[in-house]
Design a protein around this motif. Structure first.
Motif, PDB file in Angstrom:
ATOM      1  N   GLN A 181     -39.452  10.740  13.203  1.00  0.00           N
ATOM      2  CA  GLN A 181     -38.877   9.762  12.281  1.00  0.00           C
ATOM      3  C   GLN A 181     -37.567   9.208  12.842  1.00  0.00           C
ATOM      4  OE1 GLN A 181     -41.085   8.875   9.876  1.00  0.00           O
ATOM      5  NE2 GLN A 181     -42.191  10.431  11.057  1.00  0.00           N
ATOM      6  N   LYS A 182     -37.318   7.967  12.515  1.00  0.00           N
ATOM      7  CA  LYS A 182     -36.111   7.298  12.995  1.00  0.00           C
ATOM      8  C   LYS A 182     -34.865   8.074  12.567  1.00  0.00           C
ATOM      9  CE  LYS A 182     -33.884   2.762  12.403  1.00  0.00           C
ATOM     10  NZ  LYS A 182     -33.776   2.287  13.782  1.00  0.00           N
ATOM     11  N   GLY A 183     -34.023   8.344  13.531  1.00  0.00           N
ATOM     12  CA  GLY A 183     -32.764   9.014  13.229  1.00  0.00           C
ATOM     13  C   GLY A 183     -32.873  10.503  13.032  1.00  0.00           C
ATOM     14  N   SER A 184     -34.085  11.036  13.145  1.00  0.00           N
ATOM     15  CA  SER A 184     -34.278  12.464  12.941  1.00  0.00           C
ATOM     16  C   SER A 184     -33.666  13.243  14.095  1.00  0.00           C
ATOM     17  CB  SER A 184     -35.776  12.765  12.839  1.00  0.00           C
ATOM     18  OG  SER A 184     -36.014  14.142  12.890  1.00  0.00           O
ATOM     19  N   ARG A 185     -32.843  14.213  13.799  1.00  0.00           N
ATOM     20  CA  ARG A 185     -32.254  15.019  14.866  1.00  0.00           C
ATOM     21  C   ARG A 185     -32.084  16.463  14.449  1.00  0.00           C
ATOM     22  NH1 ARG A 185     -26.004  12.950  14.404  1.00  0.00           N
ATOM     23  NH2 ARG A 185     -25.760  14.249  12.596  1.00  0.00           N
ATOM     24  N   LEU A 186     -32.738  16.850  13.399  1.00  0.00           N
ATOM     25  CA  LEU A 186     -32.698  18.251  12.986  1.00  0.00           C
ATOM     26  C   LEU A 186     -33.288  19.131  14.093  1.00  0.00           C
ATOM     27  CD1 LEU A 186     -33.938  18.956   9.366  1.00  0.00           C
ATOM     28  CD2 LEU A 186     -31.775  19.617  10.413  1.00  0.00           C
ATOM     29  N   SER A 187     -32.659  20.284  14.314  1.00  0.00           N
ATOM     30  CA  SER A 187     -33.130  21.143  15.403  1.00  0.00           C
ATOM     31  C   SER A 187     -34.322  21.999  14.988  1.00  0.00           C
ATOM     32  CB  SER A 187     -32.000  22.027  15.903  1.00  0.00           C
ATOM     33  OG  SER A 187     -31.574  22.899  14.874  1.00  0.00           O
ATOM     34  N   ILE A 188     -34.524  22.135  13.683  1.00  0.00           N
ATOM     35  CA  ILE A 188     -35.716  22.833  13.192  1.00  0.00           C
ATOM     36  C   ILE A 188     -36.373  21.938  12.161  1.00  0.00           C
ATOM     37  CG2 ILE A 188     -36.619  24.860  11.983  1.00  0.00           C
ATOM     38  CD1 ILE A 188     -34.212  26.426  12.972  1.00  0.00           C
ATOM     39  N   THR A 189     -37.627  21.598  12.385  1.00  0.00           N
ATOM     40  CA  THR A 189     -38.320  20.727  11.434  1.00  0.00           C
ATOM     41  C   THR A 189     -39.687  21.304  11.106  1.00  0.00           C
ATOM     42  OG1 THR A 189     -39.102  19.367  13.293  1.00  0.00           O
ATOM     43  CG2 THR A 189     -37.167  18.579  12.103  1.00  0.00           C
ATOM     44  N   PRO A 190     -40.134  21.083   9.866  1.00  0.00           N
ATOM     45  CA  PRO A 190     -41.470  21.550   9.501  1.00  0.00           C
ATOM     46  C   PRO A 190     -42.551  20.697  10.160  1.00  0.00           C
ATOM     47  CG  PRO A 190     -40.321  20.580   7.590  1.00  0.00           C
ATOM     48  CD  PRO A 190     -39.400  20.473   8.757  1.00  0.00           C
ATOM     49  N   VAL A 191     -43.673  21.337  10.409  1.00  0.00           N
ATOM     50  CA  VAL A 191     -44.833  20.681  11.012  1.00  0.00           C
ATOM     51  C   VAL A 191     -46.004  20.968  10.076  1.00  0.00           C
ATOM     52  CG1 VAL A 191     -46.406  20.778  12.993  1.00  0.00           C
ATOM     53  CG2 VAL A 191     -43.934  20.972  13.360  1.00  0.00           C
ATOM     54  N   THR A 192     -46.821  19.990   9.783  1.00  0.00           N
ATOM     55  CA  THR A 192     -47.966  20.245   8.909  1.00  0.00           C
ATOM     56  C   THR A 192     -49.076  20.943   9.704  1.00  0.00           C
ATOM     57  OG1 THR A 192     -49.124  18.181   9.360  1.00  0.00           O
ATOM     58  CG2 THR A 192     -47.471  18.135   7.597  1.00  0.00           C
ATOM     59  N   LYS A 193     -49.987  21.537   8.946  1.00  0.00           N
ATOM     60  CA  LYS A 193     -51.122  22.208   9.580  1.00  0.00           C
ATOM     61  C   LYS A 193     -51.927  21.213  10.408  1.00  0.00           C
ATOM     62  CE  LYS A 193     -55.042  25.190   8.269  1.00  0.00           C
ATOM     63  NZ  LYS A 193     -54.609  26.420   8.947  1.00  0.00           N
ATOM     64  N   GLY A 194     -52.085  20.013   9.880  1.00  0.00           N
ATOM     65  CA  GLY A 194     -52.829  18.987  10.603  1.00  0.00           C
ATOM     66  C   GLY A 194     -52.150  18.598  11.909  1.00  0.00           C
ATOM     67  N   GLN A 195     -50.840  18.437  11.835  1.00  0.00           N
ATOM     68  CA  GLN A 195     -50.087  18.094  13.055  1.00  0.00           C
ATOM     69  C   GLN A 195     -50.169  19.226  14.070  1.00  0.00           C
ATOM     70  OE1 GLN A 195     -46.348  17.433  11.093  1.00  0.00           O
ATOM     71  NE2 GLN A 195     -46.920  15.388  10.392  1.00  0.00           N
ATOM     72  N   TRP A 196     -50.019  20.450  13.569  1.00  0.00           N
ATOM     73  CA  TRP A 196     -50.121  21.620  14.454  1.00  0.00           C
ATOM     74  C   TRP A 196     -51.487  21.637  15.141  1.00  0.00           C
ATOM     75  CZ3 TRP A 196     -47.289  25.811  16.188  1.00  0.00           C
ATOM     76  CH2 TRP A 196     -48.022  26.889  16.689  1.00  0.00           C
ATOM     77  N   ASN A 197     -52.555  21.470  14.350  1.00  0.00           N
ATOM     78  CA  ASN A 197     -53.899  21.524  14.915  1.00  0.00           C
ATOM     79  C   ASN A 197     -54.118  20.431  15.946  1.00  0.00           C
ATOM     80  OD1 ASN A 197     -54.639  23.769  13.437  1.00  0.00           O
ATOM     81  ND2 ASN A 197     -55.535  22.579  11.753  1.00  0.00           N
ATOM     82  N   THR A 198     -53.621  19.240  15.653  1.00  0.00           N
ATOM     83  CA  THR A 198     -53.760  18.130  16.594  1.00  0.00           C
ATOM     84  C   THR A 198     -53.118  18.472  17.932  1.00  0.00           C
ATOM     85  OG1 THR A 198     -53.791  16.483  14.822  1.00  0.00           O
ATOM     86  CG2 THR A 198     -53.161  15.711  17.006  1.00  0.00           C
ATOM     87  N   ILE A 199     -51.927  19.022  17.871  1.00  0.00           N
ATOM     88  CA  ILE A 199     -51.178  19.309  19.102  1.00  0.00           C
ATOM     89  C   ILE A 199     -51.795  20.482  19.862  1.00  0.00           C
ATOM     90  CG2 ILE A 199     -48.961  20.197  19.939  1.00  0.00           C
ATOM     91  CD1 ILE A 199     -47.708  18.400  17.656  1.00  0.00           C
ATOM     92  N   VAL A 200     -52.153  21.539  19.133  1.00  0.00           N
ATOM     93  CA  VAL A 200     -52.715  22.716  19.805  1.00  0.00           C
ATOM     94  C   VAL A 200     -54.060  22.369  20.450  1.00  0.00           C
ATOM     95  CG1 VAL A 200     -53.695  25.007  19.387  1.00  0.00           C
ATOM     96  CG2 VAL A 200     -51.466  24.404  18.422  1.00  0.00           C
ATOM     97  N   LYS A 201     -54.842  21.575  19.744  1.00  0.00           N
ATOM     98  CA  LYS A 201     -56.141  21.165  20.280  1.00  0.00           C
ATOM     99  C   LYS A 201     -55.959  20.348  21.565  1.00  0.00           C
ATOM    100  CE  LYS A 201     -58.943  20.283  16.960  1.00  0.00           C
ATOM    101  NZ  LYS A 201     -59.611  19.588  15.839  1.00  0.00           N
ATOM    102  N   LEU A 202     -55.006  19.442  21.512  1.00  0.00           N
ATOM    103  CA  LEU A 202     -54.737  18.597  22.682  1.00  0.00           C
ATOM    104  C   LEU A 202     -54.296  19.449  23.873  1.00  0.00           C
ATOM    105  CD1 LEU A 202     -54.266  15.767  23.923  1.00  0.00           C
ATOM    106  CD2 LEU A 202     -51.985  15.832  22.938  1.00  0.00           C
ATOM    107  N   LEU A 203     -53.441  20.422  23.618  1.00  0.00           N
ATOM    108  CA  LEU A 203     -52.943  21.265  24.703  1.00  0.00           C
ATOM    109  C   LEU A 203     -54.038  22.189  25.223  1.00  0.00           C
ATOM    110  CD1 LEU A 203     -49.432  22.062  23.238  1.00  0.00           C
ATOM    111  CD2 LEU A 203     -49.912  20.677  25.258  1.00  0.00           C
ATOM    112  N   ASP A 204     -54.917  22.656  24.333  1.00  0.00           N
ATOM    113  CA  ASP A 204     -56.039  23.498  24.752  1.00  0.00           C
ATOM    114  C   ASP A 204     -56.976  22.741  25.675  1.00  0.00           C
ATOM    115  OD1 ASP A 204     -55.499  25.909  23.662  1.00  0.00           O
ATOM    116  OD2 ASP A 204     -56.701  25.649  21.850  1.00  0.00           O
ATOM    117  N   LYS A 205     -57.184  21.497  25.315  1.00  0.00           N
ATOM    118  CA  LYS A 205     -58.106  20.660  26.084  1.00  0.00           C
ATOM    119  C   LYS A 205     -57.614  20.517  27.535  1.00  0.00           C
ATOM    120  CE  LYS A 205     -58.266  16.337  24.690  1.00  0.00           C
ATOM    121  NZ  LYS A 205     -57.825  15.432  25.754  1.00  0.00           N
ATOM    122  N   ASP A 206     -56.291  20.476  27.697  1.00  0.00           N
ATOM    123  CA  ASP A 206     -55.719  20.271  29.033  1.00  0.00           C
ATOM    124  C   ASP A 206     -55.572  21.574  29.803  1.00  0.00           C
ATOM    125  OD1 ASP A 206     -55.442  17.662  28.262  1.00  0.00           O
ATOM    126  OD2 ASP A 206     -53.404  17.953  27.545  1.00  0.00           O
ATOM    127  N   ALA A 207     -55.715  22.699  29.094  1.00  0.00           N
ATOM    128  CA  ALA A 207     -55.408  23.981  29.733  1.00  0.00           C
ATOM    129  C   ALA A 207     -56.434  24.342  30.797  1.00  0.00           C
ATOM    130  CB  ALA A 207     -55.338  25.076  28.684  1.00  0.00           C
TER     131      ALA A 207
END
Length: 155
Positions: free
Chosen positions: A129-155
DNA sequence: GCCAACGTTGGC
DNA sequence: GCCAACGTTGGC
């Protein structure tokens, strides 16, 4: 079970540093923002998933996966006058800042910020998000799954 | 080094 | 409680 993104400057603590630490675990110290502190204090639980993000470096992005271990405790650096995280208003009786332990579970390829921005399923990520600079931010389950799946695919 | 955006401080 | 000034974050 919740998911988080935690930023670390790799010059200070990189994913490799955490993997090299005993039990692949380090104390997450130096958080000096109340919102991020409150996430650690009130919301993070053992076993929560963590996207380990490298910030303020030549290639900012997700560098690995980790998990929350244990419960919060006072951040020792707030009491240390020689630390850049020293807080003169904090006392052991009345600590202001806390740490929580984080265990690295795997190093991934570097998933750059620019690539995250290009993924439509991630457009609502707090990190992006614009201006976001928090060092700890929540991630949704959907976002987590999207990222983990993408990284698994490349592994 | 620049600068946008956000957070904190402190006088009033 | 307001808000200006200052400090910090963090990508570029």
């Amino acid at each position: 079970m919740q998911y988080w993104l935690m930023k670390s400057e790799p010059d200070e603590v990189s994913i490799d540093d955490v993997l090299a630490a005993p039990a692949h675990t380090v104390a997450w110290f130096g958080v000096r923002n109340y919102q991020a502190r409150n996430f650690m204090r009130d919301a993070m639980r053992p076993g929560d998933g963590v996207l380990f993000y490298h910030s303020s470096c030549p290639q900012p992005g997700i560098a690995g996966l980790a998990e929350v271990v244990g419960t919060p405790y006072p951040d020792a650096t707030q009491f240390d006058p020689h630390s850049k995280y020293h807080d003169p208003k904090a006392t052991p009786e009345q600590p202001r800042w806390i740490s929580i332990d984080v265990r690295a579970t795997k190093k991934t390829r570097l998933l750059p910020l620019a690539e995250l921005r290009a993924i439509p399923a991630l457009e609502d990520m707090v990190l992006l998000q614009k201006g976001s600079r928090l060092s700890i931010t929540p991630v949704t389950k959907g976002q987590w799954n999207t990222i983990v799946k993408l990284l698994d695919k490349d592994a």
